[in-house]
Design an enzyme around this catalytic site. Structure first.
Site, mmCIF file in Angstrom:
data_model
loop_
_atom_site.group_PDB
_atom_site.id
_atom_site.type_symbol
_atom_site.label_atom_id
_atom_site.label_comp_id
_atom_site.label_asym_id
_atom_site.label_seq_id
_atom_site.Cartn_x
_atom_site.Cartn_y
_atom_site.Cartn_z
ATOM 1 N N TYR A 1 0.619 -1.351 0.009
ATOM 2 C CA TYR A 1 -0.004 0.117 0.033
ATOM 3 C C TYR A 1 0.769 1.156 0.192
ATOM 4 O O TYR A 1 0.477 2.508 -0.100
ATOM 5 C CB TYR A 1 -0.856 0.144 1.392
ATOM 6 C CG TYR A 1 -2.188 -0.724 0.875
ATOM 7 C CD1 TYR A 1 -2.369 -1.927 0.632
ATOM 8 C CD2 TYR A 1 -3.473 0.070 1.189
ATOM 9 C CE1 TYR A 1 -3.357 -2.661 0.527
ATOM 10 C CE2 TYR A 1 -4.686 -0.623 0.922
ATOM 11 C CZ TYR A 1 -4.644 -1.963 0.671
ATOM 12 O OH TYR A 1 -6.002 -2.387 0.569
ATOM 13 N N LYS B 1 3.516 -15.306 1.733
ATOM 14 C CA LYS B 1 3.574 -16.228 0.577
ATOM 15 C C LYS B 1 5.245 -16.139 0.602
ATOM 16 O O LYS B 1 6.047 -15.867 -0.105
ATOM 17 C CB LYS B 1 3.319 -15.465 -0.337
ATOM 18 C CG LYS B 1 1.702 -15.369 -0.837
ATOM 19 C CD LYS B 1 1.202 -16.730 -1.366
ATOM 20 C CE LYS B 1 1.696 -16.918 -2.783
ATOM 21 N NZ LYS B 1 1.218 -18.504 -3.392
ATOM 22 N N ASP C 1 -12.137 -9.423 4.085
ATOM 23 C CA ASP C 1 -13.346 -9.457 3.548
ATOM 24 C C ASP C 1 -13.770 -10.877 3.347
ATOM 25 O O ASP C 1 -15.071 -11.094 3.556
ATOM 26 C CB ASP C 1 -13.175 -9.004 2.246
ATOM 27 C CG ASP C 1 -13.546 -7.437 2.054
ATOM 28 O OD1 ASP C 1 -13.432 -6.723 2.826
ATOM 29 O OD2 ASP C 1 -13.976 -6.885 0.835
ATOM 30 N N ASP D 1 -2.526 -18.141 0.243
ATOM 31 C CA ASP D 1 -3.590 -18.761 -0.591
ATOM 32 C C ASP D 1 -4.222 -19.904 -0.089
ATOM 33 O O ASP D 1 -5.476 -20.137 0.174
ATOM 34 C CB ASP D 1 -2.969 -18.769 -1.914
ATOM 35 C CG ASP D 1 -1.694 -19.717 -1.928
ATOM 36 O OD1 ASP D 1 -1.074 -20.087 -0.672
ATOM 37 O OD2 ASP D 1 -1.262 -20.516 -2.719
ATOM 38 N N ASP E 1 -6.293 -7.163 3.686
ATOM 39 C CA ASP E 1 -7.435 -6.684 2.983
ATOM 40 C C ASP E 1 -8.295 -7.793 2.570
ATOM 41 O O ASP E 1 -9.441 -7.783 2.670
ATOM 42 C CB ASP E 1 -6.868 -5.687 1.988
ATOM 43 C CG ASP E 1 -8.024 -4.938 1.265
ATOM 44 O OD1 ASP E 1 -9.050 -4.558 2.027
ATOM 45 O OD2 ASP E 1 -8.134 -4.571 -0.112
HETATM 46 C C1 IPM Z 1 -10.614 -1.573 3.844
HETATM 47 C C2 IPM Z 1 -10.689 -0.739 2.380
HETATM 48 C C3 IPM Z 1 -9.580 0.045 2.285
HETATM 49 C C4 IPM Z 1 -8.354 -0.517 1.932
HETATM 50 C C5 IPM Z 1 -9.782 1.256 1.020
HETATM 51 C C6 IPM Z 1 -11.074 1.780 1.205
HETATM 52 C C7 IPM Z 1 -8.638 2.093 1.078
HETATM 53 O O1 IPM Z 1 -10.792 -1.953 1.589
HETATM 54 O O2 IPM Z 1 -10.489 -1.034 4.831
HETATM 55 O O3 IPM Z 1 -10.494 -2.474 3.789
HETATM 56 O O4 IPM Z 1 -8.009 -1.194 1.029
HETATM 57 O O5 IPM Z 1 -7.444 -0.762 3.060
HETATM 58 MG MG MG Z 2 -10.720 -3.982 2.226
#
Ligand code: IPM
Ligand code: MG
Length: 367
Positions: free
Chosen positions: A142, A192, A252, A224, A248
């Site tokens: 990032y 990884k 999710d 993975d 990230d």
């Molecule tokens: C998260 C989001 C952020 C990220 C975005 C909105 C910059 O996806 O907080 O997971 O990628 O970190």
């Molecule tokens: Mg995210």
């Protein structure tokens, strides 16, 4: 004695609506539990861009640095899609994370009993699930340099750099071990190391830090394979520590396992300040949901649970945090449902503020 300070940044889309419900909860704790905050509010994301031409004004940045905790709603929306990358709403959030040095991002994935039918996985795979992903938040791909889109001969090349120093790995590992000590004493580190040097270093440093925590059972997994194991049998995990980008993705994935993406909070913690509290920002995992903004449809629970995390991690009010979490469980068990939670079992539909009021009633009942 002065009251602890809370900076509220509602942001864009559904952010302001869900934050209005959090403010009711904050007021309740002030009135009924004597936990009083000095609350101030400011702009972030597209809302800040509209007002100041930047997604985070320097004054707001300074207020965030000075606050005992920051609560953020959500940033972004289609209105801002065409903006230059440097002033996109997301840049405001990334600047907060980076300049406050919030290196440890706690993302719980918890399956609420009343919602265990909502997962895309079989009920017995997710029922009772309670895991915590610790995502490194201020380094890695990032932020690594070099980055950019460059010209190379006749074509363009897009470059981002995965970069981790030993100390960056060690500090997030330590925060994950500390959490594991307060939970089931099991930590799985994901990278990884089979393909990336940064992954090899990650594994070495985490293993080194583990010597400070002999009670914690440490395992390593390629990220993975970790994704695969998370969908196969997520209950094998307790705490997972991983880098910024894998974190990230995996957070999710883990959130969706629970069927309640709209329900999950997060905490981003930095080093302790002079008063001993960690620098901290709390925000729901969900985004700004522009498609339903302003309609009273949004579920405020993730944002309210983010305030519960603030009570626990910034203000040493673990029991009051548990009171708030129990009130939410109670409301869900009673079948109170915002639109996103209307499932096969029906339930009582409520608006955003209706959900906030139901939680307040459950809090009153807890006294
Ligand atoms: C998260 C989001 C952020 C990220 C975005 C909105 C910059 O996806 O907080 O997971 O990628 O970190
Ligand atoms: Mg995210």
């Amino acid at each position: 004695m002065t009251n602890p300070s809370l900076l509220i940044l509602p942001g864009d889309g559904i952010g302001p609506e869900v934050m209005a419900e959090v403010r009711k909860i904050i007021d309740w704790f002030g009135a009924k539990r004597g936990i009083v905050f000095d609350v101030s509010e400011d702009l972030v994301g597209g809302a800040a861009y509209d007002a100041h031409g930047t997604p985070l004004h320097d004054d707001t940045m300074a207020k965030a640095q000075a606050a005992d905790a920051v609560l953020l709603g959500a940033v972004g929306g289609p209105k801002y899609d065409a903006l230059d990358f440097s002033v996109k709403p997301e840049r405001g959030l990334l600047r907060l994370r980076k300049e406050m040095d919030l290196f440890s991002n706690l993302r719980p994935a918890q399956c609420f009993d009343a919602l265990s039918d909502f997962s895309s996985l079989k009920k017995d795979v997710v029922a009772g699930l309670d895991i915590m992903i610790v995502r490194e938040l201020t380094s890695g791909v990032y932020f690594g340099e070099p980055r950019g889109i460059f010209k190379e001969g006749n074509e363009r090349v897009g470059i981002n750099t995965q970069r981790y120093t030993e100390s960056e790995i060690a500090r997030v590992a330590r925060s994950a071990f500390e959490l594991a000590m307060r939970r089931d004493k099991k930590l799985c580190s994901m990278e990884k190391a089979n393909v990336m040097e940064s992954g090899i270093l990650w594994r070495e440093v985490v293993t080194e830090v583990s010597k400070e925590y002999p009670e914690v059972e440490l395992s390593h997994m390629y990220a993975d394979a970790g994704a695969m194991q998370l969908t196969r049998w997520p209950k094998q995990f307790d705490v997972i520590v991983t880098d910024n980008l894998f974190g990230d993705l995996l957070s999710d994935l883990a959130a969706m396992l629970t069927g309640s993406l709209g329900m999950l909070p997060s905490a981003s913690l930095g080093a302790p300040m002079a008063n001993g509290r960690p620098k901290a920002l709390y925000e729901p995992v969900h985004g700004s949901a522009p498609d339903i903004a302003g309609q009273g449809k949004a579920n405020p629970i993730a944002c309210i649970l983010s305030f519960a995390m603030a009570l626990r991690y910034s203000f040493d009010q673990g029991e009051e945090a548990a009171r708030l979490e129990a009130a939410i469980e109670h409301v869900l068990a009673d079948g109170v449902r915002t639109a996103d939670l209307m499932g096969p079992d029906g339930g009582t539909p409520v608006s955003t503020s209706g959900m906030g009021d139901a939680i307040l009633a459950a809090l009153d009942a807890s006294l």
